[in-house]
Design a protein around this motif. Structure first.
Motif, PDB file in Angstrom:
ATOM      1  N   TYR A 164     -58.629  46.852 -20.055  1.00  0.00           N
ATOM      2  CA  TYR A 164     -59.357  48.060 -19.239  1.00  0.00           C
ATOM      3  C   TYR A 164     -58.315  47.291 -17.620  1.00  0.00           C
ATOM      4  CZ  TYR A 164     -62.838  44.149 -18.430  1.00  0.00           C
ATOM      5  OH  TYR A 164     -64.005  43.099 -17.786  1.00  0.00           O
ATOM      6  N   PHE A 165     -58.340  47.912 -16.625  1.00  0.00           N
ATOM      7  CA  PHE A 165     -58.054  47.278 -15.277  1.00  0.00           C
ATOM      8  C   PHE A 165     -59.590  47.633 -14.450  1.00  0.00           C
ATOM      9  CE2 PHE A 165     -54.810  49.242 -17.447  1.00  0.00           C
ATOM     10  CZ  PHE A 165     -54.053  48.249 -17.150  1.00  0.00           C
ATOM     11  N   TYR A 166     -59.700  46.531 -13.770  1.00  0.00           N
ATOM     12  CA  TYR A 166     -61.107  46.121 -12.728  1.00  0.00           C
ATOM     13  C   TYR A 166     -60.745  45.535 -11.630  1.00  0.00           C
ATOM     14  CZ  TYR A 166     -65.568  47.018 -11.117  1.00  0.00           C
ATOM     15  OH  TYR A 166     -67.173  47.640 -10.165  1.00  0.00           O
ATOM     16  N   PRO A 167     -60.697  45.387 -10.104  1.00  0.00           N
ATOM     17  CA  PRO A 167     -59.895  43.808  -9.381  1.00  0.00           C
ATOM     18  C   PRO A 167     -60.270  42.840  -9.749  1.00  0.00           C
ATOM     19  CG  PRO A 167     -61.128  46.103  -8.086  1.00  0.00           C
ATOM     20  CD  PRO A 167     -61.381  45.976 -10.036  1.00  0.00           C
TER      21      PRO A 167
ATOM     22  N   LYS B  32     -65.990  38.391 -10.466  1.00  0.00           N
ATOM     23  CA  LYS B  32     -66.798  39.143  -9.109  1.00  0.00           C
ATOM     24  C   LYS B  32     -66.409  40.022  -8.358  1.00  0.00           C
ATOM     25  CE  LYS B  32     -71.636  37.841  -7.993  1.00  0.00           C
ATOM     26  NZ  LYS B  32     -72.788  36.336  -7.481  1.00  0.00           N
ATOM     27  N   SER B  33     -66.656  40.500  -8.210  1.00  0.00           N
ATOM     28  CA  SER B  33     -66.323  41.818  -7.259  1.00  0.00           C
ATOM     29  C   SER B  33     -67.810  41.495  -6.262  1.00  0.00           C
ATOM     30  CB  SER B  33     -66.594  42.685  -7.457  1.00  0.00           C
ATOM     31  OG  SER B  33     -65.459  43.172  -7.926  1.00  0.00           O
ATOM     32  N   LEU B  34     -67.451  41.197  -5.097  1.00  0.00           N
ATOM     33  CA  LEU B  34     -68.639  41.268  -3.468  1.00  0.00           C
ATOM     34  C   LEU B  34     -68.167  42.426  -2.584  1.00  0.00           C
ATOM     35  CD1 LEU B  34     -68.130  37.020  -3.349  1.00  0.00           C
ATOM     36  CD2 LEU B  34     -69.626  38.107  -4.280  1.00  0.00           C
ATOM     37  N   HIS B  35     -69.679  42.924  -2.362  1.00  0.00           N
ATOM     38  CA  HIS B  35     -69.458  44.392  -1.576  1.00  0.00           C
ATOM     39  C   HIS B  35     -70.367  43.517  -0.468  1.00  0.00           C
ATOM     40  CE1 HIS B  35     -68.064  46.593  -5.539  1.00  0.00           C
ATOM     41  NE2 HIS B  35     -69.774  44.916  -5.888  1.00  0.00           N
ATOM     42  N   ASP B  36     -71.000  42.775  -0.327  1.00  0.00           N
ATOM     43  CA  ASP B  36     -71.593  42.071   1.240  1.00  0.00           C
ATOM     44  C   ASP B  36     -71.120  41.033   2.201  1.00  0.00           C
ATOM     45  OD1 ASP B  36     -72.199  40.417  -0.461  1.00  0.00           O
ATOM     46  OD2 ASP B  36     -74.121  40.442  -0.647  1.00  0.00           O
TER      47      ASP B  36
ATOM     48  N   PHE C  44     -65.425  46.969   2.560  1.00  0.00           N
ATOM     49  CA  PHE C  44     -64.573  45.773   1.973  1.00  0.00           C
ATOM     50  C   PHE C  44     -65.213  45.455   0.712  1.00  0.00           C
ATOM     51  CE2 PHE C  44     -62.017  46.378   6.327  1.00  0.00           C
ATOM     52  CZ  PHE C  44     -60.412  47.105   5.459  1.00  0.00           C
ATOM     53  N   THR C  45     -64.293  45.591  -0.848  1.00  0.00           N
ATOM     54  CA  THR C  45     -65.016  44.765  -1.793  1.00  0.00           C
ATOM     55  C   THR C  45     -64.090  43.589  -1.848  1.00  0.00           C
ATOM     56  OG1 THR C  45     -66.123  46.555  -2.316  1.00  0.00           O
ATOM     57  CG2 THR C  45     -65.323  44.618  -3.713  1.00  0.00           C
ATOM     58  N   ALA C  46     -64.851  42.351  -1.339  1.00  0.00           N
ATOM     59  CA  ALA C  46     -64.239  40.949  -1.731  1.00  0.00           C
ATOM     60  C   ALA C  46     -64.357  39.909  -3.404  1.00  0.00           C
ATOM     61  CB  ALA C  46     -64.820  39.712  -1.086  1.00  0.00           C
ATOM     62  N   VAL C  47     -62.798  39.562  -3.630  1.00  0.00           N
ATOM     63  CA  VAL C  47     -63.280  39.791  -5.528  1.00  0.00           C
ATOM     64  C   VAL C  47     -63.057  37.999  -5.296  1.00  0.00           C
ATOM     65  CG1 VAL C  47     -61.790  39.455  -6.887  1.00  0.00           C
ATOM     66  CG2 VAL C  47     -61.776  41.453  -5.919  1.00  0.00           C
TER      67      VAL C  47
END
Length: 472
Positions: A81-84, A130-134, A139-142
């Protein structure tokens, strides 16, 4: 007609390894983002994975603790599957040939009493990032530090019928895995995560359409989220609407669930054996050795506490809730204290400190010495609690602290007789009533002597003196 709730849980547990599942990067909680990565966990071309032997061992130990059959041969597969935060575009997991299947956990249901929850499978896999939204506005950081971290996924059967049963199952499962040394199972640190599947049906009907709830950071919130989803599904069914198979997120602040995306089925992931990893083959003799080395598990320890040590069921449950607490209690007993007084102290002052700080500030041998002073009549129970409070910040022995606080009980006959005579002289009316037959006043006199002695008099030595003086 009532609705029946059907719940199954998928629990992801991080084995207590120092390195990741297929590379040598450290599994350090709270490290700066993207500082524990390498070509393997980043999925760079030409990098080859190699299974972590300790992660495999801990997975086997966990499976044995859950009563599963550990298979001599299991296969790693690619889950596509594809995810950032999934750098390879696939996750290495296990599919049709998992590490273990067919276990069970005994729990205490708040509604139905003792029940059995089946374990469908336990398989090994790697975590995503882990995607970081804050972190960065807009932006979303990874952070890929977690990418490649080992996980043991434990899939239950659909045997739970209420959110309360789901919480009881998680509590029991965590306790088993911590006792077995598999993981610290901390939801706060991400070493235990829960995906909950729920559906509703009329009793006797086939299973309804299930939904999956994610984003729950405590066992209490798992229970809350499942309750919210149960109410949502029943409302849909009673209004004639269909329940769609979706993945939901739980908002702990509002107590509501919200759809994230359509729920995928296994064929959506296009599983196939990982060509870089041969089948995982375990020798039966090695599996037997792991079974033989398994430490005492909670159920066995509870039986031993009740039968061998003579503790009440409630006491046994409290003391065995954490291996560290049970170990501390047993160290106090080993230092020469009877089980019941040791249990009372551990469940009282000691557990209060543990709950506050997660530490034992007073060593078992010093607590044992303090309890021995109470049993020997050198300090009263109330005074001993004052001594214990001082021991939290002092490295001195209990006797030294008791002397410093001036709470050592006086057993000298001359001193006790003096206090008794002073009390009798100060309370002539009560003396007359006692001599007239009101023998229950002996408690009053004991209290007055303790007050006059500032708590230093030995209560056990006071009463015979009082009786002797009052009858003379």
């Amino acid at each position: 007609m009532t609705w029946e709730t059907v719940i199954g849980l998928e629990v992801h547990v991080q084995p207590a390894t120092r390195t990741k599942m297929f590379c040598g990067c450290a599994t350090v909680y709270g490290a700066p983002p993207n500082t524990h990565v390498c070509p393997v966990c980043l999925g760079l071309p030409g990098a080859l994975p190699s299974p972590n032997a300790e992660a495999v061992r801990l997975g086997v130990v966990g499976a044995i603790a859950l009563g599963c059959e550990v298979h001599a041969t299991s296969v790693f597969a690619r889950k596509n599957y594809f995810y950032p935060d999934l750098p390879k575009g696939y996750q290495i997991s296990q599919f049709d040939k998992p590490l273990a299947t067919g276990g069970a956990v005994q729990i205490e249901s708040p509604e139905r009493g003792p029940i059995t929850v089946s374990i469908t499978r336990l398989h090994l896999e790697e975590d995503a990032g882990k995607s970081l939204h804050d972190r960065i506005p807009g932006f979303t950081a990874v952070d890929l530090n977690r990418a490649g971290t080992p996980l043991a996924e434990i899939v239950s059967g659909h045997d739970m019928r209420s959110p309360g049963e789901a919480r009881a199952y998680l509590t029991t499962l965590r306790q088993l895995l911590v006792y077995a040394g598999v993981s610290e199972c901390s939801m706060e640190k991400g070493s235990l995560r829960v995906d909950a599947n729920l559906s509703v049906r009329r009793p006797g009907e086939p299973l309804g359409t299930k939904t999956e709830v994610k984003n729950m950071n405590s066992f209490a919130n798992v229970e809350r989220a499942l309750e919210a989803e149960r109410i949502r599904q029943i409302a849909l069914r009673e209004s004639g609407q269909e329940v769609r198979q979706v993945t939901l997120t739980f908002n702990a602040a509002t107590g509501a669930v919200k759809p994230l995306r359509t729920k995928e089925d296994s064929h959506d992931y296009r599983y196939f054996p990982d060509p870089d990893l041969p089948p995982l083959v375990l020798a039966p003799s090695w599996i037997d050795a792991q079974r033989a080395a398994l430490p005492e598990l909670p159920a066995a320890r509870r039986v031993r506490y009740e039968t061998t040590l003579g503790l009440a069921e409630y006491d046994a449950k409290v003391l065995m809730q954490e291996p560290a607490i049970a170990g501390y209690f047993e160290s106090v007993v080993a230092a020469g204290v009877s089980p019941k007084p040791a249990a009372n102290w551990v469940m009282g002052e000691v557990l209060a400190g543990w709950n506050e700080s997660g530490m034992f500030a007073v060593e078992p041998v010093r607590l044992a010495a303090l309890i021995a002073m109470v049993d020997g009549g050198q300090v009263s129970l109330q005074a001993a609690k004052q001594v214990f409070a001082e021991l939290l910040s002092s490295g001195d022995e209990p006797r030294i602290v008791a002397d410093r606080l001036g709470v050592m009980q006086v057993r000298d006959t001359v001193a006790l007789t003096s206090w008794v005579d002073q009390v009798l002289a100060a309370n002539p009316d009560e003396v007359a009533r006692f001599r007239g037959g009101e023998t229950k006043l002996i408690g009053f006199f004991v209290g007055q002597v303790m007050k006059r002695s500032a708590g230093k008099a030995d209560p056990k030595a006071i009463q015979p003196l009082l009786v002797e003086r009052l009858k003379s």
